[in-house]
Write a protein that holds these residues in place. Structure first.
Motif, PDB file in Angstrom:
ATOM      1  N   ALA A 245       9.744 -36.972  47.768  1.00 43.40           N
ATOM      2  CA  ALA A 245       9.792 -37.548  49.174  1.00 43.40           C
ATOM      3  C   ALA A 245       8.762 -38.417  49.599  1.00 43.40           C
ATOM      4  CB  ALA A 245       9.728 -36.335  50.136  1.00 43.40           C
ATOM      5  N   SER A 246       7.565 -38.338  49.025  1.00 45.14           N
ATOM      6  CA  SER A 246       6.541 -39.342  49.528  1.00 45.14           C
ATOM      7  C   SER A 246       6.802 -40.646  49.021  1.00 45.14           C
ATOM      8  CB  SER A 246       5.156 -39.115  48.962  1.00 45.14           C
ATOM      9  OG  SER A 246       4.713 -37.675  49.402  1.00 45.14           O
ATOM     10  N   TRP A 247       7.616 -40.773  47.561  1.00 43.08           N
ATOM     11  CA  TRP A 247       8.300 -41.903  47.202  1.00 43.08           C
ATOM     12  C   TRP A 247       9.176 -42.593  47.944  1.00 43.08           C
ATOM     13  CZ3 TRP A 247      12.838 -43.617  45.334  1.00 43.08           C
ATOM     14  CH2 TRP A 247      12.608 -44.864  44.833  1.00 43.08           C
ATOM     15  N   LEU A 248      10.098 -41.920  48.390  1.00 45.86           N
ATOM     16  CA  LEU A 248      11.234 -42.100  49.127  1.00 45.86           C
ATOM     17  C   LEU A 248      11.009 -42.684  50.523  1.00 45.86           C
ATOM     18  CD1 LEU A 248      14.120 -41.990  48.884  1.00 45.86           C
ATOM     19  CD2 LEU A 248      14.322 -39.901  49.842  1.00 45.86           C
ATOM     20  N   LEU A 249       9.910 -42.287  51.052  1.00 38.76           N
ATOM     21  CA  LEU A 249       9.314 -42.748  52.352  1.00 38.76           C
ATOM     22  C   LEU A 249       8.833 -44.143  52.384  1.00 38.76           C
ATOM     23  CD1 LEU A 249       7.447 -39.631  53.715  1.00 38.76           C
ATOM     24  CD2 LEU A 249       9.445 -40.527  54.659  1.00 38.76           C
ATOM     25  N   THR A 250       8.596 -44.539  51.111  1.00 39.82           N
ATOM     26  CA  THR A 250       8.260 -45.896  50.928  1.00 39.82           C
ATOM     27  C   THR A 250       9.159 -46.869  50.676  1.00 39.82           C
ATOM     28  OG1 THR A 250       7.707 -45.743  48.443  1.00 39.82           O
ATOM     29  CG2 THR A 250       6.125 -45.133  49.927  1.00 39.82           C
ATOM     30  N   GLN A 251      10.428 -46.512  50.503  1.00 39.74           N
ATOM     31  CA  GLN A 251      11.562 -47.276  49.715  1.00 39.74           C
ATOM     32  C   GLN A 251      12.626 -47.543  51.173  1.00 39.74           C
ATOM     33  OE1 GLN A 251      11.564 -48.369  46.517  1.00 39.74           O
ATOM     34  NE2 GLN A 251       9.410 -47.421  46.836  1.00 39.74           N
ATOM     35  N   GLN A 252      12.184 -47.374  52.322  1.00 40.04           N
ATOM     36  CA  GLN A 252      13.347 -47.906  53.494  1.00 40.04           C
ATOM     37  C   GLN A 252      13.113 -49.451  53.770  1.00 40.04           C
ATOM     38  OE1 GLN A 252      12.462 -46.522  57.362  1.00 40.04           O
ATOM     39  NE2 GLN A 252      14.434 -45.801  57.421  1.00 40.04           N
ATOM     40  N   ARG A 253      14.446 -50.069  53.716  1.00 46.94           N
ATOM     41  CA  ARG A 253      14.420 -51.341  53.771  1.00 46.94           C
ATOM     42  C   ARG A 253      14.166 -51.572  55.420  1.00 46.94           C
ATOM     43  NH1 ARG A 253      19.003 -53.404  53.692  1.00 46.94           N
ATOM     44  NH2 ARG A 253      18.708 -55.302  52.680  1.00 46.94           N
ATOM     45  N   PRO A 254      13.666 -52.802  55.705  1.00 45.82           N
ATOM     46  CA  PRO A 254      13.259 -53.155  57.140  1.00 45.82           C
ATOM     47  C   PRO A 254      14.521 -52.610  58.244  1.00 45.82           C
ATOM     48  CG  PRO A 254      12.897 -55.057  55.817  1.00 45.82           C
ATOM     49  CD  PRO A 254      13.672 -54.007  54.895  1.00 45.82           C
ATOM     50  N   ASP A 255      15.369 -52.680  57.837  1.00 40.14           N
ATOM     51  CA  ASP A 255      16.530 -52.311  58.973  1.00 40.14           C
ATOM     52  C   ASP A 255      17.031 -50.801  58.810  1.00 40.14           C
ATOM     53  OD1 ASP A 255      18.063 -51.848  56.522  1.00 40.14           O
ATOM     54  OD2 ASP A 255      19.759 -53.207  56.842  1.00 40.14           O
TER      55      ASP A 255
END
Length: 576
Positions: free
Chosen positions: A406-416
């Protein structure tokens, strides 16, 4: 008019029975996939090189099928029903030139014209896939051997480097590089390393051949099997592997003379069918016991050394396939939802396998841990599926594997606000599965989850469904056509929004559920769309079992949350 809850119940009942009607005696769920232009073109070219006399009738029928499948604009799509695109067009026109030049003059000319309209083979964005297209064009005489860059065969000498950089492309890469080393030999000092690498490359191909039970199917996919067969035949190497691959191609041809994209997706279809039926309330149905037994039989009992993968996972096909995270996670969710899961040894072993395949950064890739190949991972969609599988199996949200993912996933969001999904069409699919995973992992109020939730709400179409999202539609309008809702994306979006706390009685959810009900066909099924990725950005294909399973999953969750809402409603408040 019936209440929405009654309509949902009826849709679930009809959808479940239609899906069960597709179940085979061995527990696997079937489908009717479209033929593949890429698989067909590759197969007839390979058979032409490996066994032109013995396979003459198959080659002729396949070439005729390709001519019939050519689109009015002169190009070909990846599968029947898709619009033309450069990869399939490059390979199809080359295959016709190589195997049936006299009968295909006009078809080849039209194909070359359409390829030029795309901007030539340089319009193919993936360098490795572009090289494959150039190989076929070279074999057809449209490019010179010097136009192909040399594949670094020496990379196979370093297993870790090869796995991380070549990954699941090991078989076609090794075969093509071997062919190059014979037809265009290295000079100078590279002759020594090339000679060493040739032996190692042949051993890798043999290891795959042995792992798969000497079938020659190379992941039960006509396209990579054809590439291996074609390359080794051209180089006059490994006649046993050439004969086995040619035999697989002959066995896997369809009655109309074409080939599939992948010949066997039994575990992919069955995993999504099972999780959908379980969510729809059929976990105790005796018919799913056969599917559970299928999963038990097909759990990998041997290590797949080529990708440094231990036993315990699942492939997309059978017990001797290539173990992958995506199908393994979905199967684990299914096993966790069936009765007796607390005593299921396959579930326990599979969970250990899944956590052992987690990347050091917390993500999951498809085949190789810590891969550097972008098409393998790390992937937000697969990582979300890994989180969901662990939670479905009873791991707490505080579990270390869940939290690092989950911590990694939280860093993978695109700007939109969106997330990518390497093996399904961007961006609704990735955003939906990421939102659902984050919500269940304890982050429903996190700003990342809130932005994903808002993007999904804003992307709902006027008819109530969801498509790929406005950004994807704008970027690829020429390929995907009008912006239309799909069953898969609508179901994924609905499931995620409900998991993230959007009330079931809210207008977006009710409109989406209504769209799913109205999209159901008279026989109880749902029409699949080309949301599954075969070659990223270039070739997508539909999977009917995924469409049906996802629809049932969304409707089942809606029904469950509606019952919970009804049972907790204050009677006095309800009366008002």
């Amino acid at each position: 008019m019936p209440e929405l809850s009654d309509q949902v119940a009826d849709a679930v009942r009809r959808g479940a029975e239609e899906l069960f009607a597709r179940q085979h005696d061995d527990g696997a769920f079937g489908d009717s996939p479209p033929s593949s232009i890429l698989g067909t073109a590759g197969a007839i070219t390979a058979l032409h090189a490996a066994d032109p006399a013995g396979s003459a009738s198959l080659i002729s029928a396949g070439a005729a099928w390709l001519r019939e499948a050519q689109l009015p604009d002169g190009g070909w799509g990846g599968v029947v029903g898709a619009g033309s695109e450069p990869v399939a067009t490059s390979v199809a026109l080359s295959a016709l030139q190589i195997t049936a030049a006299a009968d295909s003059v006009s078809a080849v000319a039209a194909g070359r014209g359409r390829l030029a309209d795309f901007g030539g083979v340089e319009s193919v964005t993936d360098p490795a896939v572009q090289l494959l297209c150039k190989l076929f064009l070279m074999l057809a005489g449209f490019l010179q051997p010097g136009d192909l860059r040399r594949l670094p065969l020496e990379v196979v000498l370093l297993d870790k480097v090869r796995r991380q950089n070549i990954s699941f492309r090991t078989a076609p890469f090794a075969a093509m590089a071997l062919a190059q080393s014979v037809t265009d030999p290295a000079t100078g000092l590279r002759r020594v390393t090339s000679r060493l690498a040739r032996g190692k490359a042949l051993r890798l191909l043999t290891d795959i051949y042995e792992h798969e039970g000497r079938t020659g199917n190379f992941s039960e996919d006509p396209w990579p099997a054809a590439l291996v067969c074609l390359s080794l035949a051209r180089a006059a190497l490994a006649p046993e592997l050439v004969a086995a691959s040619a035999g697989y191609l002959r066995r896997s041809v369809r009655p109309d003379g074409s080939w599939d994209a992948v010949s066997n997706l039994d575990l992919t279809r069955s995993s999504f069918a099972a999780t959908g039926l379980i969510a729809a309330g059929y976990a105790g149905d005796l018919r799913l016991q056969r599917t559970r037994e299928l999963f038990h039989r097909c759990q990998q009992s041997e290590a797949f050394t080529v990708l440094d993968c231990p036993p315990g996972g699942w492939s997309f096909s059978g017990a001797r396939g290539w173990p992958v995270t995506l199908e393994s996670a979905e199967i684990l969710s299914a096993l966790a939802g069936l009765p007796g899961s607390e005593r299921n040894e396959s579930l326990s072993t599979g969970l250990d396998w899944l956590t052992g395949r987690q990347d050091s950064r917390g993500s999951w890739s498809l085949w190789v841990r810590d891969t550097k190949l972008a098409n393998d991972g790390p992937c937000p969609g697969i990582t979300s599926q890994g989180i969901t599988a662990l939670l479905d199996a009873g791991r707490p949200s505080s579990d270390a594997a869940v939290q690092t993912a989950a911590s990694w996933l939280l860093t993978q969001q695109r700007p939109d606000g969106t997330f990518e999904n390497l093996w399904y069409r961007d961006f609704t699919t990735g955003t939906a599965v990421a939102l659902a995973a984050l919500a269940r992992a304890g982050y429903p109020g996190h700003p990342v989850a809130q932005r994903a939730r808002q993007w999904l709400l804003d992307s709902q179409l006027a008819d109530g469904g969801w498509g790929p999202g406005p950004q994807q539609a704008d970027a690829r309008a020429a390929n995907i056509g009008p912006v239309e809702a799909s069953v898969e994306e609508t179901a994924w979006a609905l499931h995620a929004l409900i998991e993230a706390g959007v009330p079931v009685e809210s207008e977006p959810v009710r409109r989406g559920i209504t769209w799913l009900i109205e999209a159901q066909l008279p026989d109880g099924s749902w029409q699949p769309s080309r949301v599954c990725v075969y070659i990223r950005h270039h070739m997508n294909y539909p999977n009917g079992a995924i469409a049906r399973g996802l629809a049932l999953r969304a409707l089942g969750l809606y029904a469950e949350r509606s019952r919970e809402t009804s049972s907790t409603t204050d009677p006095a408040e309800a009366a008002r």
